[in-house]
Design an enzyme around this catalytic site. Structure first.
Site, PDB file in Angstrom:
ATOM      1  N   SER A   1       0.795  -1.229   0.000  1.00 29.79           N
ATOM      2  CA  SER A   1       0.000   0.000   0.000  1.00 29.79           C
ATOM      3  C   SER A   1       0.828   1.280   0.000  1.00 29.79           C
ATOM      4  O   SER A   1       0.314   2.347  -0.330  1.00 29.79           O
ATOM      5  CB  SER A   1      -0.947   0.020   1.209  1.00 29.79           C
ATOM      6  OG  SER A   1      -0.221   0.147   2.417  1.00 29.79           O
TER       7      SER A   1
ATOM      8  N   LYS B   1       0.817   4.709   6.754  1.00 29.23           N
ATOM      9  CA  LYS B   1       0.232   5.537   5.692  1.00 29.23           C
ATOM     10  C   LYS B   1       0.887   6.915   5.728  1.00 29.23           C
ATOM     11  O   LYS B   1       1.678   7.229   6.601  1.00 29.23           O
ATOM     12  CB  LYS B   1      -1.289   5.704   5.886  1.00 29.23           C
ATOM     13  CG  LYS B   1      -2.080   4.409   5.984  1.00 29.23           C
ATOM     14  CD  LYS B   1      -2.103   3.629   4.691  1.00 29.23           C
ATOM     15  CE  LYS B   1      -2.886   2.324   4.859  1.00 29.23           C
ATOM     16  NZ  LYS B   1      -2.737   1.439   3.682  1.00 29.23           N
TER      17      LYS B   1
END
EC number: 3.4.21.89
Length: 289
Positions: A84, A162
């Site tokens: 990701s 993230k």
């Protein structure tokens, strides 16, 4: 004329001849004396051995204590579990992902800023697909929990990585004609790689469904992965009231945002594999707005 006689040593007695002797340093000594010396040597060496073991135990406890303090307050390693965050951080299921060092000091004196790459505990609504990394065996699970306490085993929690896109008080949204914006201004995101995502940003600037506007509550963060198409981030977890219109994340912003209190630390450097050694840069996509 005086008669002189040389002194003649007396012959050893029968008791002396029968007493066993041992040679020590070239001298013949009775066995009793040698045994006494050996016992004395043993008596001296045993306290030394006990002292050495005691010192080793103390050093081991100190080392474990320092390691625990480092993991708790200074820094800790983290394994990238998925793709990701590619190309910034490499990872995938079943492969050897990047191992990064997470700085736990910076956010004790400051708050996460736009562009920071952070590691955080997933909020409850993000943990529905999380599978425990602990053994089903109660004994082994207890051992794992004990080792986790001192940092030798990862904690049993859904830790994610993230990039911060917006912070409390800022409004984030994405439209096909403007792309991703914060407070109505487009972002500059050099960390996005169309080749990695196999996507054309000019054709699909949102890299998925349009969303927002969402005003991030104070004390919370809006986070997204650098590999947008393969990232279950704030967009994915935000409840939608307008799905039928092709929009998402226009409902409760608390569902998609992450509490600042959940942040573990800031990703600083890739420490493994050696071919990937290097820093993890913070790129403020709002710079110049």
């Amino acid at each position: 004329m005086t008669e002189t006689t040389d002194s003649v040593p007396e012959p050893p007695s029968d008791a002396d001849q029968l007493q066993p002797k041992v040679s020590i340093c070239g001298l013949d000594m009775p066995a009793e004396v040698s045994e006494t010396a050996a016992e004395a040597a043993i008596g001296v060496s045993e306290p030394k051995k006990r002292s050495a073991l005691w010192e080793f135990a103390i050093l081991a406890v100190i080392a474990i204590g320092l390691y625990y303090v480092m993991l708790t307050f200074v820094a800790r390693p983290y394994l990238i579990p998925s793709e990701s965050m590619e190309p910034t951080l490499h990872g995938c299921s079943g492969c050897v992902g990047d191992r990064i060092m997470v700085d736990k000091i910076t956010y004790r004196f400051s708050s996460p800023q736009p562009g920071d790459v952070i590691v955080f505990k997933g909020p409850p609504s993000w943990n529905t697909m999380y599978k425990s990394i602990r053994s089903n065996n109660i004994v082994l699970r207890s051992v794992q929990n004990a080792l986790s306490f001192v940092g030798f085993v990862p904690p049993d929690e859904n830790d994610l990585v993230k990039r911060v896109i917006a912070v409390g008080g800022q409004t984030v949204q994405c439209r096909s004609d403007t792309g991703l914006t914060v407070n109505g201004k487009p972002l500059k995101e050099p960390y996005l790689r169309p080749v990695t995502m196999n996507a054309d940003l000019s054709f699909s600037p949102c890299l998925g469904s349009e969303f927002g506007p969402v005003t991030v509550p104070q004390g919370r963060l809006w986070v997204m992965g650098d590999n947008r198409i393969h990232s279950a981030d704030s967009r994915y977890h935000c409840n939608s009231t307008d799905v039928v219109n092709g929009l998402s994340c226009t409902g409760d912003p608390n569902s998609g945002t992450v509490p600042v209190s959940n942040v573990i630390g800031k990703a600083r450097v890739v420490v493994w594999p050696p071919s990937r050694w290097g820093g993890v840069g913070s790129v403020n996509s709002q710079q110049g707005q």
